[in-house]
Design a protein around this motif. Structure first.
Motif, PDB file in Angstrom:
ATOM      1  N   ILE A  55      39.596 -55.601   4.155  1.00 21.54           N
ATOM      2  CA  ILE A  55      40.801 -54.786   4.352  1.00 21.54           C
ATOM      3  C   ILE A  55      40.551 -53.350   3.909  1.00 21.54           C
ATOM      4  CG2 ILE A  55      43.199 -54.444   3.613  1.00 21.54           C
ATOM      5  CD1 ILE A  55      43.351 -57.553   3.413  1.00 21.54           C
ATOM      6  N   ARG A  56      39.848 -53.173   2.793  1.00 21.34           N
ATOM      7  CA  ARG A  56      39.545 -51.829   2.288  1.00 21.34           C
ATOM      8  C   ARG A  56      38.688 -51.049   3.290  1.00 21.34           C
ATOM      9  NH1 ARG A  56      39.318 -53.750  -2.443  1.00 21.34           N
ATOM     10  NH2 ARG A  56      37.131 -54.302  -2.467  1.00 21.34           N
ATOM     11  N   LEU A  57      37.706 -51.708   3.888  1.00 24.86           N
ATOM     12  CA  LEU A  57      36.841 -51.049   4.868  1.00 24.86           C
ATOM     13  C   LEU A  57      37.630 -50.585   6.083  1.00 24.86           C
ATOM     14  CD1 LEU A  57      33.733 -53.415   4.749  1.00 24.86           C
ATOM     15  CD2 LEU A  57      33.899 -51.092   3.818  1.00 24.86           C
ATOM     16  N   VAL A  58      38.581 -51.407   6.508  1.00 28.83           N
ATOM     17  CA  VAL A  58      39.386 -51.068   7.690  1.00 28.83           C
ATOM     18  C   VAL A  58      40.445 -50.020   7.346  1.00 28.83           C
ATOM     19  CG1 VAL A  58      41.042 -51.965   9.372  1.00 28.83           C
ATOM     20  CG2 VAL A  58      38.981 -53.277   8.833  1.00 28.83           C
ATOM     21  N   ALA A  59      41.150 -50.195   6.242  1.00 28.75           N
ATOM     22  CA  ALA A  59      42.266 -49.309   5.896  1.00 28.75           C
ATOM     23  C   ALA A  59      41.806 -47.874   5.638  1.00 28.75           C
ATOM     24  CB  ALA A  59      43.023 -49.842   4.690  1.00 28.75           C
ATOM     25  N   GLY A  60      40.721 -47.704   4.908  1.00 27.24           N
ATOM     26  CA  GLY A  60      40.176 -46.377   4.673  1.00 27.24           C
ATOM     27  C   GLY A  60      41.060 -45.443   3.862  1.00 27.24           C
ATOM     28  N   ARG A  61      41.912 -45.980   3.028  1.00 24.77           N
ATOM     29  CA  ARG A  61      42.806 -45.135   2.225  1.00 24.77           C
ATOM     30  C   ARG A  61      42.027 -44.474   1.095  1.00 24.77           C
ATOM     31  NH1 ARG A  61      48.270 -47.275  -0.775  1.00 24.77           N
ATOM     32  NH2 ARG A  61      49.442 -45.347  -0.567  1.00 24.77           N
ATOM     33  N   TYR A  62      42.257 -43.189   0.927  1.00 22.39           N
ATOM     34  CA  TYR A  62      41.624 -42.455  -0.167  1.00 22.39           C
ATOM     35  C   TYR A  62      42.344 -42.754  -1.477  1.00 22.39           C
ATOM     36  CZ  TYR A  62      38.795 -39.602   2.946  1.00 22.39           C
ATOM     37  OH  TYR A  62      37.872 -39.174   3.855  1.00 22.39           O
ATOM     38  N   GLN A  86      42.404 -43.131   6.630  1.00 24.31           N
ATOM     39  CA  GLN A  86      41.526 -42.884   7.762  1.00 24.31           C
ATOM     40  C   GLN A  86      40.952 -44.243   8.167  1.00 24.31           C
ATOM     41  OE1 GLN A  86      38.438 -40.058   6.973  1.00 24.31           O
ATOM     42  NE2 GLN A  86      37.680 -40.097   9.066  1.00 24.31           N
ATOM     43  N   LEU A  87      41.558 -44.851   9.184  1.00 25.69           N
ATOM     44  CA  LEU A  87      41.180 -46.200   9.590  1.00 25.69           C
ATOM     45  C   LEU A  87      39.684 -46.314   9.882  1.00 25.69           C
ATOM     46  CD1 LEU A  87      44.168 -47.277  11.850  1.00 25.69           C
ATOM     47  CD2 LEU A  87      43.701 -47.921   9.495  1.00 25.69           C
ATOM     48  N   PHE A  88      39.111 -47.410   9.428  1.00 21.05           N
ATOM     49  CA  PHE A  88      37.698 -47.764   9.615  1.00 21.05           C
ATOM     50  C   PHE A  88      36.737 -46.823   8.890  1.00 21.05           C
ATOM     51  CE2 PHE A  88      40.005 -49.312  13.352  1.00 21.05           C
ATOM     52  CZ  PHE A  88      39.788 -50.674  13.192  1.00 21.05           C
ATOM     53  N   ARG A  89      37.243 -45.970   8.014  1.00 19.58           N
ATOM     54  CA  ARG A  89      36.401 -45.041   7.260  1.00 19.58           C
ATOM     55  C   ARG A  89      35.388 -45.781   6.397  1.00 19.58           C
ATOM     56  NH1 ARG A  89      36.484 -42.674   2.090  1.00 19.58           N
ATOM     57  NH2 ARG A  89      38.366 -43.779   1.557  1.00 19.58           N
ATOM     58  N   GLY A  90      35.759 -46.931   5.900  1.00 18.34           N
ATOM     59  CA  GLY A  90      34.888 -47.680   5.007  1.00 18.34           C
ATOM     60  C   GLY A  90      33.594 -48.141   5.638  1.00 18.34           C
ATOM     61  N   PHE A  91      33.569 -48.272   6.950  1.00 19.70           N
ATOM     62  CA  PHE A  91      32.356 -48.720   7.623  1.00 19.70           C
ATOM     63  C   PHE A  91      31.294 -47.632   7.716  1.00 19.70           C
ATOM     64  CE2 PHE A  91      35.465 -51.788   9.280  1.00 19.70           C
ATOM     65  CZ  PHE A  91      34.806 -52.961   8.923  1.00 19.70           C
ATOM     66  N   HIS A  92      31.688 -46.366   7.613  1.00 13.09           N
ATOM     67  CA  HIS A  92      30.702 -45.285   7.667  1.00 13.09           C
ATOM     68  C   HIS A  92      30.683 -44.447   6.393  1.00 13.09           C
ATOM     69  CE1 HIS A  92      33.880 -42.320   8.581  1.00 13.09           C
ATOM     70  NE2 HIS A  92      34.388 -43.248   9.360  1.00 13.09           N
ATOM     71  N   GLU A  93      31.711 -44.570   5.564  1.00 17.13           N
ATOM     72  CA  GLU A  93      31.774 -43.843   4.296  1.00 17.13           C
ATOM     73  C   GLU A  93      32.447 -44.767   3.294  1.00 17.13           C
ATOM     74  OE1 GLU A  93      34.411 -40.312   2.391  1.00 17.13           O
ATOM     75  OE2 GLU A  93      33.909 -40.096   4.509  1.00 17.13           O
ATOM     76  N   GLY A  94      31.667 -45.489   2.532  1.00 17.06           N
ATOM     77  CA  GLY A  94      32.209 -46.544   1.692  1.00 17.06           C
ATOM     78  C   GLY A  94      32.656 -46.141   0.306  1.00 17.06           C
ATOM     79  N   SER A  95      32.946 -44.861   0.086  1.00 12.48           N
ATOM     80  CA  SER A  95      33.343 -44.446  -1.263  1.00 12.48           C
ATOM     81  C   SER A  95      34.821 -44.085  -1.297  1.00 12.48           C
ATOM     82  CB  SER A  95      32.499 -43.258  -1.720  1.00 12.48           C
ATOM     83  OG  SER A  95      32.744 -42.146  -0.891  1.00 12.48           O
TER      84      SER A  95
END
Length: 167
Positions: A55-62, A86-95
Motif C-alpha cells: 500500500i505504501r508503494l502505491v500510495a506514495g504519500r510524503y 504521488q501514486l506509485f512513487r514508491g516503485f521508483h523512489e522508495g524513501s
C-alpha cells in the motif's frame, strides 16, 4: 523534551528486530504450542508488513517532515509538512513513504497475534501498540491517518492470519 526518550522506546517497539525477539520469546514461553505459536506471530506480522509495504508503494504519500521538492504542473512546491501524494512513487523512489505507518501496522499485527495466543494480555498489548502508533505522530514522522489506517490494517490482518495459521 523529557518525553522524547519514552517516544523513542515506543517507536522501537514497532521495529522488525523487536518482533523477531518476540517470536523467539513466544517459542520459549508457550510450552504447549511452541513452534506453532511462533509461526502464528511470525505469519501475522509478515503478512501485515507485506500488505502495508504494498500500500505504501502505491500510495506514495510524503511524510509530514519530508523536505522534498515536488513538481506539480511544472511548478516547484516545497513540502512544508503538507499532505502530498504521488501514486506509485514508491516503485521508483522508495524513501519518505508515509501511508500507512509501518510501525503502527507492525505493532497492531503483533498485538493481534499476541492477543490470539494469550487473550488475558489483550489490554497490555493494545496499550503498547497504541503507544507505538502515537509516537509516530508525536515524532512528526506520520499524519494521524497514517497511523489510524496502519493500526486497523495491522490488527485486521494480524487477527485473520493468526486464526488461519492456528487451526
Amino acid at each position: 523534551h523529557r518525553t522524547e526518550g519514552t517516544f523513542r522506546v515506543l517507536r522501537d517497539l514497532g521495529m522488525p528486530h523487536v518482533t523477531l525477539i518476540l517470536v523467539m520469546a513466544v517459542v520459549l514461553y508457550d510450552q504447549r504450542r511452541r513452534w506453532r505459536a511462533g509461526a502464528v506471530l511470525a505469519a501475522a506480522t509478515v503478512g501485515a508488513g507485506l500488505a502495508g509495504t504494498l500500500i505504501r508503494l502505491v500510495a506514495g504519500r510524503y511524510r509530514p517532515d519530508a523536505d522534498h521538492v515536488l513538481l506539480a504542473g511544472g511548478l516547484k512546491i516545497i513540502n512544508d509538512g503538507g499532505n502530498y501524494w504521488q501514486l506509485f512513487r514508491g516503485f521508483h523512489e522508495g524513501s519518505d513513504l508515509s501511508f500507512p505507518s509501518g510501525h503502527a501496522t507492525l505493532a497492531f499485527a503483533t498485538a493481534a497475534a499476541l492477543t490470539w495466543l494469550s487473550p488475558r494480555g489483550k489490554w497490555l498489548f493494545l496499550v503498547i501498540a497504541a503507544g507505538t502508533a502515537v509516537s509516530r505522530v508525536v515524532m512528526q514522522a506520520h499524519f494521524y491517518s497514517d497511523v489510524l489506517f496502519g493500526s486497523a490494517l495491522g490488527w485486521t490482518i494480524g487477527w485473520i492470519v493468526s486464526a488461519a495459521v492456528d487451526k
